[in-house]
Motif scaffolding. Structure first.
Motif, PDB file in Angstrom:
ATOM      1  N   GLN A   1       0.782  -1.063  -0.013  1.00 45.27           N
ATOM      2  CA  GLN A   1       0.097   0.000   0.227  1.00 45.27           C
ATOM      3  C   GLN A   1       0.824   1.054   0.088  1.00 45.27           C
ATOM      4  OE1 GLN A   1      -2.652  -0.380   3.379  1.00 45.27           O
ATOM      5  NE2 GLN A   1      -4.058  -1.431   2.200  1.00 45.27           N
ATOM      6  N   LYS A   2       2.007   1.215   0.758  1.00 43.62           N
ATOM      7  CA  LYS A   2       2.809   2.237   0.736  1.00 43.62           C
ATOM      8  C   LYS A   2       3.409   2.708  -0.406  1.00 43.62           C
ATOM      9  CE  LYS A   2       4.587   3.234   5.317  1.00 43.62           C
ATOM     10  NZ  LYS A   2       5.609   3.142   6.265  1.00 43.62           N
ATOM     11  N   ALA A   3       3.869   1.650  -1.150  1.00 45.27           N
ATOM     12  CA  ALA A   3       4.497   1.633  -2.639  1.00 45.27           C
ATOM     13  C   ALA A   3       3.633   2.416  -3.509  1.00 45.27           C
ATOM     14  CB  ALA A   3       5.074   0.304  -2.915  1.00 45.27           C
ATOM     15  N   GLU A   4       2.244   1.740  -3.533  1.00 45.26           N
ATOM     16  CA  GLU A   4       1.349   2.367  -4.481  1.00 45.26           C
ATOM     17  C   GLU A   4       1.022   3.696  -4.206  1.00 45.26           C
ATOM     18  OE1 GLU A   4      -2.163  -0.226  -4.106  1.00 45.26           O
ATOM     19  OE2 GLU A   4      -1.194  -1.967  -5.123  1.00 45.26           O
ATOM     20  N   GLU A   5       0.947   3.969  -2.919  1.00 44.49           N
ATOM     21  CA  GLU A   5       0.622   5.474  -2.471  1.00 44.49           C
ATOM     22  C   GLU A   5       1.554   6.526  -2.911  1.00 44.49           C
ATOM     23  OE1 GLU A   5      -0.055   5.817   1.584  1.00 44.49           O
ATOM     24  OE2 GLU A   5      -1.793   4.623   1.490  1.00 44.49           O
ATOM     25  N   LYS A   6       3.110   6.021  -2.774  1.00 44.00           N
ATOM     26  CA  LYS A   6       4.284   6.923  -3.295  1.00 44.00           C
ATOM     27  C   LYS A   6       4.109   6.710  -4.694  1.00 44.00           C
ATOM     28  CE  LYS A   6       9.069   6.860  -2.954  1.00 44.00           C
ATOM     29  NZ  LYS A   6      10.232   6.071  -2.474  1.00 44.00           N
ATOM     30  N   LYS A   7       3.748   5.863  -5.299  1.00 40.91           N
ATOM     31  CA  LYS A   7       3.705   5.758  -6.942  1.00 40.91           C
ATOM     32  C   LYS A   7       2.694   6.908  -7.418  1.00 40.91           C
ATOM     33  CE  LYS A   7       3.197   2.713 -10.879  1.00 40.91           C
ATOM     34  NZ  LYS A   7       2.934   1.420 -11.259  1.00 40.91           N
ATOM     35  N   GLN A   8       1.300   6.816  -6.773  1.00 41.49           N
ATOM     36  CA  GLN A   8       0.329   7.500  -6.995  1.00 41.49           C
ATOM     37  C   GLN A   8       0.920   9.151  -6.783  1.00 41.49           C
ATOM     38  OE1 GLN A   8      -3.059   6.467  -5.023  1.00 41.49           O
ATOM     39  NE2 GLN A   8      -3.484   4.804  -6.392  1.00 41.49           N
ATOM     40  N   ARG A   9       1.562   9.425  -5.742  1.00 43.62           N
ATOM     41  CA  ARG A   9       2.234  10.705  -5.427  1.00 43.62           C
ATOM     42  C   ARG A   9       3.012  11.440  -6.473  1.00 43.62           C
ATOM     43  NH1 ARG A   9       4.469   9.950  -0.651  1.00 43.62           N
ATOM     44  NH2 ARG A   9       2.944   8.656   0.486  1.00 43.62           N
ATOM     45  N   GLN A  10       3.927  10.420  -6.684  1.00 43.14           N
ATOM     46  CA  GLN A  10       4.751  10.659  -8.078  1.00 43.14           C
ATOM     47  C   GLN A  10       4.142  11.010  -9.246  1.00 43.14           C
ATOM     48  OE1 GLN A  10       7.562   7.354  -7.994  1.00 43.14           O
ATOM     49  NE2 GLN A  10       8.730   8.359  -6.344  1.00 43.14           N
ATOM     50  N   GLN A  11       3.239  10.229  -9.674  1.00 40.33           N
ATOM     51  CA  GLN A  11       2.542  10.367 -10.777  1.00 40.33           C
ATOM     52  C   GLN A  11       1.702  11.905 -10.746  1.00 40.33           C
ATOM     53  OE1 GLN A  11       0.056   7.099 -11.247  1.00 40.33           O
ATOM     54  NE2 GLN A  11       1.663   5.721 -12.311  1.00 40.33           N
ATOM     55  N   GLN A  12       1.066  12.051  -9.669  1.00 41.69           N
ATOM     56  CA  GLN A  12       0.346  13.369  -9.413  1.00 41.69           C
ATOM     57  C   GLN A  12       1.180  14.423  -9.509  1.00 41.69           C
ATOM     58  OE1 GLN A  12      -1.956  12.789  -5.644  1.00 41.69           O
ATOM     59  NE2 GLN A  12      -3.601  11.840  -6.649  1.00 41.69           N
ATOM     60  N   GLU A  13       2.343  14.351  -8.853  1.00 40.88           N
ATOM     61  CA  GLU A  13       3.611  15.449  -8.868  1.00 40.88           C
ATOM     62  C   GLU A  13       3.907  15.691 -10.275  1.00 40.88           C
ATOM     63  OE1 GLU A  13       6.620  14.427  -6.375  1.00 40.88           O
ATOM     64  OE2 GLU A  13       5.392  14.915  -4.514  1.00 40.88           O
ATOM     65  N   GLN A  14       4.147  14.500 -11.056  1.00 41.05           N
ATOM     66  CA  GLN A  14       4.582  14.827 -12.491  1.00 41.05           C
ATOM     67  C   GLN A  14       3.732  15.496 -13.205  1.00 41.05           C
ATOM     68  OE1 GLN A  14       5.597  10.858 -13.840  1.00 41.05           O
ATOM     69  NE2 GLN A  14       7.688  10.885 -12.785  1.00 41.05           N
ATOM     70  N   LEU A  15       2.079  14.889 -13.015  1.00 43.71           N
ATOM     71  CA  LEU A  15       1.148  15.636 -13.749  1.00 43.71           C
ATOM     72  C   LEU A  15       0.941  17.249 -13.597  1.00 43.71           C
ATOM     73  CD1 LEU A  15      -1.734  13.045 -13.569  1.00 43.71           C
ATOM     74  CD2 LEU A  15      -0.479  13.932 -15.458  1.00 43.71           C
ATOM     75  N   TRP A  16       1.257  17.557 -12.277  1.00 44.46           N
ATOM     76  CA  TRP A  16       1.009  19.011 -11.511  1.00 44.46           C
ATOM     77  C   TRP A  16       2.187  19.821 -12.318  1.00 44.46           C
ATOM     78  CZ3 TRP A  16       3.757  22.246  -8.341  1.00 44.46           C
ATOM     79  CH2 TRP A  16       3.026  23.400  -7.922  1.00 44.46           C
ATOM     80  N   HIS A  17       3.387  19.189 -12.215  1.00 45.05           N
ATOM     81  CA  HIS A  17       4.594  19.703 -12.715  1.00 45.05           C
ATOM     82  C   HIS A  17       4.445  20.113 -14.285  1.00 45.05           C
ATOM     83  CE1 HIS A  17       6.874  20.223  -9.081  1.00 45.05           C
ATOM     84  NE2 HIS A  17       6.978  18.968  -8.825  1.00 45.05           N
ATOM     85  N   GLY A  18       3.787  19.234 -14.825  1.00 48.31           N
ATOM     86  CA  GLY A  18       3.735  19.123 -16.272  1.00 48.31           C
ATOM     87  C   GLY A  18       2.601  20.158 -16.919  1.00 48.31           C
ATOM     88  N   HIS A  19       1.602  20.266 -15.864  1.00 51.54           N
ATOM     89  CA  HIS A  19       0.826  21.470 -16.167  1.00 51.54           C
ATOM     90  C   HIS A  19       1.121  22.709 -15.844  1.00 51.54           C
ATOM     91  CE1 HIS A  19      -2.747  18.924 -17.489  1.00 51.54           C
ATOM     92  NE2 HIS A  19      -2.505  18.251 -16.470  1.00 51.54           N
ATOM     93  N   ALA A  20       2.073  22.942 -14.791  1.00 49.26           N
ATOM     94  CA  ALA A  20       2.819  24.074 -14.478  1.00 49.26           C
ATOM     95  C   ALA A  20       3.619  24.633 -15.427  1.00 49.26           C
ATOM     96  CB  ALA A  20       3.393  23.997 -13.094  1.00 49.26           C
ATOM     97  N   THR A  21       4.380  23.647 -16.025  1.00 49.67           N
ATOM     98  CA  THR A  21       5.417  24.209 -16.934  1.00 49.67           C
ATOM     99  C   THR A  21       4.699  24.579 -18.427  1.00 49.67           C
ATOM    100  OG1 THR A  21       5.889  22.009 -17.605  1.00 49.67           O
ATOM    101  CG2 THR A  21       7.357  23.045 -16.053  1.00 49.67           C
ATOM    102  N   LYS A  22       3.641  24.016 -18.718  1.00 49.78           N
ATOM    103  CA  LYS A  22       2.985  24.097 -20.055  1.00 49.78           C
ATOM    104  C   LYS A  22       1.935  25.514 -19.856  1.00 49.78           C
ATOM    105  CE  LYS A  22       2.478  19.408 -21.409  1.00 49.78           C
ATOM    106  NZ  LYS A  22       1.774  18.235 -21.688  1.00 49.78           N
ATOM    107  N   ASP A  23       1.505  25.707 -18.809  1.00 48.31           N
ATOM    108  CA  ASP A  23       0.750  27.085 -18.775  1.00 48.31           C
ATOM    109  C   ASP A  23       1.313  28.384 -18.866  1.00 48.31           C
ATOM    110  OD1 ASP A  23      -1.600  25.562 -18.066  1.00 48.31           O
ATOM    111  OD2 ASP A  23      -1.278  25.849 -16.079  1.00 48.31           O
ATOM    112  N   PRO A  24       2.607  28.668 -18.506  1.00 48.48           N
ATOM    113  CA  PRO A  24       2.920  30.131 -18.749  1.00 48.48           C
ATOM    114  C   PRO A  24       3.382  30.121 -20.202  1.00 48.48           C
ATOM    115  CG  PRO A  24       4.389  28.994 -16.926  1.00 48.48           C
ATOM    116  CD  PRO A  24       3.277  28.048 -17.539  1.00 48.48           C
TER     117      PRO A  24
END
Length: 92
Positions: A69-92
């Motif tokens: 469960q911890k590994a899955e949560e960590k993987k999901q957090r990393q995916q969310q961070e990648q998506l968030w960072h990806g949107h943040a760099t594309k917006d400006p």
């Protein structure tokens, strides 16, 4: 009074039978435990060992499930961070 005599008689017969059985089973080694006591302790030991083994297996399963469960949560957090960072760099 008669009941006391009857109960004493029944108890003495039971003691005599137990002594005869022990003499038959153990011969001159009457100091040894009776067969019933030894079998009872054997079964109790087996039951305790089985419970301990089941507890160890259960603990191991719980640890593995929590780690998964911890590994899955960590993987999901990393995916969310990648998506968030990806949107943040594309917006400006």
């Amino acid at each position: 009074m008669a009941r006391d005599y009857d109960s004493q008689l029944l108890e003495s017969v039971a003691v005599r039978r137990r002594r005869l059985r022990d003499a038959l089973l153990f011969g001159t080694q009457r100091g040894r435990r009776t067969l019933d006591e030894r079998l009872g302790k054997l079964f109790a030991g087996i039951a305790i060992a089985a419970v301990l083994c089941a507890g160890c297996v259960g603990w191991s399963f719980l640890q593995a499930t929590l780690a998964k469960q911890k590994a899955e949560e960590k993987k999901q957090r990393q995916q969310q961070e990648q998506l968030w960072h990806g949107h943040a760099t594309k917006d400006p």
